[in-house]
Design an enzyme around this catalytic site. Structure first.
Site, PDB file in Angstrom:
ATOM      1  N   GLU A  89      -0.180   7.045  38.694  1.00 32.49           N
ATOM      2  CA  GLU A  89       0.439   7.139  37.878  1.00 32.49           C
ATOM      3  C   GLU A  89       0.726   8.654  37.012  1.00 32.49           C
ATOM      4  OE1 GLU A  89       0.737   3.531  35.550  1.00 32.49           O
ATOM      5  OE2 GLU A  89       0.877   4.793  33.742  1.00 32.49           O
TER       6      GLU A  89
ATOM      7  N   ASP B 214      -1.961  -2.128  34.515  1.00 33.45           N
ATOM      8  CA  ASP B 214      -1.440  -3.112  33.346  1.00 33.45           C
ATOM      9  C   ASP B 214       0.257  -3.184  33.832  1.00 33.45           C
ATOM     10  OD1 ASP B 214      -0.425  -0.434  33.024  1.00 33.45           O
ATOM     11  OD2 ASP B 214      -1.711   0.041  31.447  1.00 33.45           O
TER      12      ASP B 214
ATOM     13  N   TYR C 230     -11.089  12.623  30.441  1.00 34.51           N
ATOM     14  CA  TYR C 230      -9.656  12.131  30.190  1.00 34.51           C
ATOM     15  C   TYR C 230      -9.794  11.425  28.701  1.00 34.51           C
ATOM     16  CZ  TYR C 230      -4.959  10.475  31.104  1.00 34.51           C
ATOM     17  OH  TYR C 230      -3.741  10.325  31.038  1.00 34.51           O
TER      18      TYR C 230
ATOM     19  N   ASP D  18      -1.593   2.540  37.345  1.00 32.23           N
ATOM     20  CA  ASP D  18      -2.639   1.936  36.618  1.00 32.23           C
ATOM     21  C   ASP D  18      -2.419   0.114  36.442  1.00 32.23           C
ATOM     22  OD1 ASP D  18      -2.939   4.450  35.757  1.00 32.23           O
ATOM     23  OD2 ASP D  18      -2.500   4.362  33.699  1.00 32.23           O
TER      24      ASP D  18
END
Length: 871
Positions: free
Chosen positions: A14, A122, A335, A120
């Site tokens: 991503e 989700d 991050y 990712d």
DNA sequence: GCAAGGTC
């Protein structure tokens, strides 16, 4: 026989940081990296895939590849009825066309046999999976070219390897749920926003906002702020009374707390006061001691960082994220966008701590933690994204700058706190009885400071109590009847708002700062001292209006309702289009009702804002009715003719003045002068009518038009000033005021008519500026052209005292390029070529290229050979 | 000029 060709496998993450992590983990660090055809890197290495040799390419997108919008025919606010938007088709277009992600993926996929999606884990990630598949041209069920989905629970080597061994298929239902959300958010948001913006902006002059937006996230966010405001505003203070008996014991004077805390009835309070005073003796009825513990924090996630940044450091969420992003790219912290507060089991606490041992403030503390043995952090929640935010490198203030240093310090302190011991303290409670009433005292004594030594703002306050014995009796020294008043809560703090949004599922860690920023920028709330959010008259009127018409519109449930509906799609229980249709149908009904009831909201606006007719000040005459029009300076700034009931938008973000009562030869409107701020801000005349309705065809670059207007839509305030007007004889047009071609772009340098005494030319397209002889009394264009280069001949009226003319005369005409005297007095600002070329090569003739670019097509003039280029 | 979501 040649060995079989190894498979080529494309893997897509991503964001670039994850592509790098995945490639590093799978290659063991043995990879090569190249810049792809676009903006994201490609990491390559060899390995095996399902038992055969394989060549891997790992790259990434940058978030969503596409975003939705309406087709061009729905873009014009004046033509489209917002109600039609509910049924309008929608388009997906590349979110960031300049990044060329689609081209990049398509190129990289061309020679690949398999695609592995590492987006990712989700819903949004699942949706991006299908965006990637579309770009790569893979088709779901081809046996030869297969699409796999890697499901990883954290970006650690262990989880990445595990995911690689357990590849699955992407989940289309989850992806379709996101499609549904996108369509619903777009249609609902845009329909309401356009309707209420147009309705109120056309009606009130002092509405200080360009767009009166509505959205299922931003509006409930505003709702929280207004709710608190209304609570404060309707608050009725109440008097209360409390008994404060005092005793002196072992040399301490002590105030006892009443078990009843406070009473709202004075008579009753006085009665108890008498009771206590009559007794006059305190009896110790109970003594207890309890060990308490305050837990160390769990790992730091984005939302908690934002809250601390706002409440303790004074940084707004947007600012905090910018600082964090910079600390991350410079390698100082990990991050910064993560929901997780739990660390992966593989996290190396020891070396992360080890980097901090030289810090002058907490180095010794960290060394002691390492020597004595640090604790594992409290288990938090693992959202499967990134580990909590931690320091990655030692730093000092000089390396980071003041603000970033503050944020970095907090990240360090929080991290060290998570591996410190809990804070332990003893809580002593002594209970007393006086005249049958119960009172108490509480003392606290810290045994182990633990994490509070590194996070001192969380420390437990020491409070010592004298020694008491059960049954002991002590004389009361005085009994105070304290009178107080309940007070309203304070305005909602940004930090409280973030908590409310998180709790109610409004926005995500990444979008919460955006929503808060939006309601500030739209002038619905203002951030005041201590980062408190105070709603404006506009924000209050909006929310109170929704509350009158349809409270659902501003309640947080509106978001949960949408989420709950699309969850049905994600679970595969209901078809995507049925859910979208159903939800949009409901919102359409709400919209129709809202439009019908808008007068109820308008009543609130009427009380706050002045109608257009009463706004602004008379400035210039309308060319149609010849009466004065009013200048409305609040954004969007505009002229309003009360007689014709017409609005004429103006260039934004500058000042507007009447231009010597000069009029436009085309429509008789009085001309205005617009000036951008600053010493280098250009000034130019414009006709309010022509500005809004350019009289000539083919003027394709309007002033104030947004650079991204690929769809052809124009913002309010874009238009045609006189410097773009090709009128052949008007003294203010491009034809009369244009001098020569811009050396920097395809525009034309135009005389700034009100720039005295710092006379200058400015480009009608770019920000190129050319200073003319300074201090001249007057400089004007003539109708003559230079025979050498066809520039417009200027007439300069020098000042008597400073004239450079040898005979002391003041009037001079000439070409600024070819006339030696004038040319020597000219100076270029912004851009180098003008000056350099003129200086190095002297004056020469135009080459034949260039000319009045920027005038309308089909002009009547010969192509004037005026250019600074190719000298 | 408009939503919210991703990331820079």
């Amino acid at each position: 026989m040649a060995p079989p060709k190894p498979h080529k496998i494309l893997m897509v993450a991503e964001k670039p940081s994850i592509a790098l992590s995945i490639a590093s983990a799978l290659s063991g660090g043995h990879m090569s990296t190249r810049r792809g055809g676009s903006s994201t890197e490609v990491h390559e290495f060899n390995g095996t895939f399902r038992g055969s040799n394989a060549q891997y390419k790992v790259t990434s997108v940058i978030g969503h590849v596409f975003s939705v919008d309406f087709p061009a025919k729905y873009q014009d606010w004046t033509v489209t009825d917002p109600l039609d938007l509910f049924q309008a088709p929608i388009l997906k277009a590349e979110s960031n066309p300049k990044a060329h992600i689609r081209r990049h993926l398509s190129q990289e996929a061309r020679d690949c046999g398999h695609l592995v999606l590492w987006l990712d884990c989700d819903r949004e990630g699942e949706n991006i999976c299908f965006e990637v598949v579309e770009c790569t041209g893979f088709h779901g069920n081809e046996a030869r070219r297969r699409v796999y989905r890697a499901r990883f629970s954290s970006v650690t080597e262990k989880d990445i390897l595990k995911a690689m061994d357990n590849l699955v298929e992407p989940n289309e239902d989850e992806a379709r749920a996101v499609d549904a959300r996108q369509e619903i958010d777009l249609k609902v948001g845009v329909a309401f926003t356009r309707f209420q913006t147009s309705y109120f902006q056309g009606k009130y002059g002092n509405l200080d906002s360009r767009v009166i937006s509505y959205g299922p996230c931003q509006t409930p966010t505003l709702g929280f702020c207004v709710q608190r405001y209304l609570q404060i505003n309707t608050f009725k203070p109440e008097k209360f009374w409390a008994l404060h008996p005092y005793i002196t014991h072992n040399g301490y004077e002590l105030q006892l707390e009443w078990e009843r805390n406070k009473l709202f009835d004075l008579d009753v309070a006085v009665m108890f006061q008498n009771l206590v005073m009559e007794d006059g003796i305190v009896e110790v009825t109970d003594i207890s001691e309890k060990q308490e513990s305050k837990s160390r924090p769990s790992g730091l996630n984005t939302v908690n960082l934002l809250k601390v940044a706002s409440s303790a450091l004074g940084f707004g969420p947007q600012m905090a994220m910018q600082l964090a992003e910079r600390l991350y790219t410079q390698g100082f912290i990990s991050y910064p966008r993560t929901e997780s507060t739990a660390y992966p089991s593989s996290f190396d606490f020891k070396s992360t701590l080890g980097m901090q041992t030289n810090n002058p403030t907490w180095g010794d503390y960290v060394q002691k933690l390492l020597d004595d043995g640090f604790h594992r952090p409290r288990s938090g929640t693992d959202a499967g994204d990134h580990p909590p935010i931690t320091p990655m490198r030692a730093a000092n203030e000089d390396m980071l700058g003041n603000d970033a240093w503050k944020l970095y310090q907090y990240v360090c302190q929080h991290f060290i706190g998570t591996v410190s011991p809990d804070c332990k303290y003893v809580r002593n409670k002594v209970e007393f009885s006086i005249g049958g009433e119960i009172f108490r005292c509480i003392g606290q004594h810290v045994i182990v400071k633990g994490f509070t030594s590194i996070m001192p703002w969380l420390a437990v306050n020491e409070k010592n109590l004298p020694q008491f014995k059960k049954g002991e009796k002590i004389e009361v020294s005085k009994v105070e009847l304290y009178e107080g008043e309940t007070s309203p809560p304070d305005y909602l703090s940004e930090s409280e708002l973030i908590s409310l949004m998180e709790k109610n599922g409004i926005g995500t860690d990444a979008s919460i700062p955006v929503h808060i920023n939006n309601i500030c920028e739209r002038n619905f709330v203002q951030v005041q001292a201590g980062r408190k959010l105070v709603p404006t008259a506009l924000g209050i009127s909006l929310i109170r209006g929704y509350q009158c018409i349809d409270p659902d519109l501003c309640l947080p449930d509106i978001r949960s309702f949408i989420e709950q509906q699309i969850t049905l799609v994600a679970k595969g229980q209901v078809d995507h289009s049925r859910v979208v249709e159903h939800v949009l149908q409901q919102f359409k009904q709400k919209f129709i009702y809202f439009v019908k009831q808008i007068e109820n909201m308008d009543a609130l606006f009427e009380a706050q804002f002045s109608p257009l007719a009463d706004s602004g000040r008379a400035l210039s005459k309308c060319g149609k009715c010849l009466r004065y029009m009013k200048y409305i300076s609040t954004q969007p700034s505009r002229m309003y003719c009360g007689t014709c009931e017409e609005v004429y938008y103006l260039p934004q973000k500058g000042t507007i003045k009447l231009y010597k009562e000069l009029t436009c030869p085309l429509d008789n409107f009085e001309l205005l002068i617009f000036s951008l701020a600053g010493p280098e801000g250009k000034s130019f005349p414009l006709c309010p009518y022509c500005y809004n309705s350019p009289p000539f065809e083919g003027i394709d670059t309007l002033f104030g038009a947004t650079k991204t207007s690929s769809t052809g839509k124009l913002g309010k305030g874009a238009g045609m000033p006189c410097f773009l007007c090709p009128h052949p004889t008007c003294p203010h047009s491009l034809i009369a005021q244009g001098v020569c071609a811009c050396p920097e772009c395809s525009g034309t340098l135009v005389l700034d008519p009100v720039s005295a005494p710092k006379w200058r030319l400015y480009c009608n397209m770019c920000n190129c500026l050319v200073y003319l002889p300074q201090g001249a009394h007057k400089i004007s264009t003539t109708r003559d052209r230079c025979p050498e280069c066809e520039s417009t001949i200027l007439e300069v009226d020098f000042n008597k005292k400073t004239t450079p003319l040898l005979d002391g005369s003041t009037l001079y005409t000439g070409c600024i390029l070819c006339d030696e005297l004038l040319h020597s007095l000219v100076e270029m600002k912004h851009g180098k070529s003008f000056f350099k070329r003129m200086g190095s090569r002297g004056r020469g003739r135009g080459s034949g290229r260039g000319g009045f670019r920027g005038r309308g097509r089909g002009g009547k003039w010969d192509d004037p050979k005026m250019s600074f280029r190719d000298f």
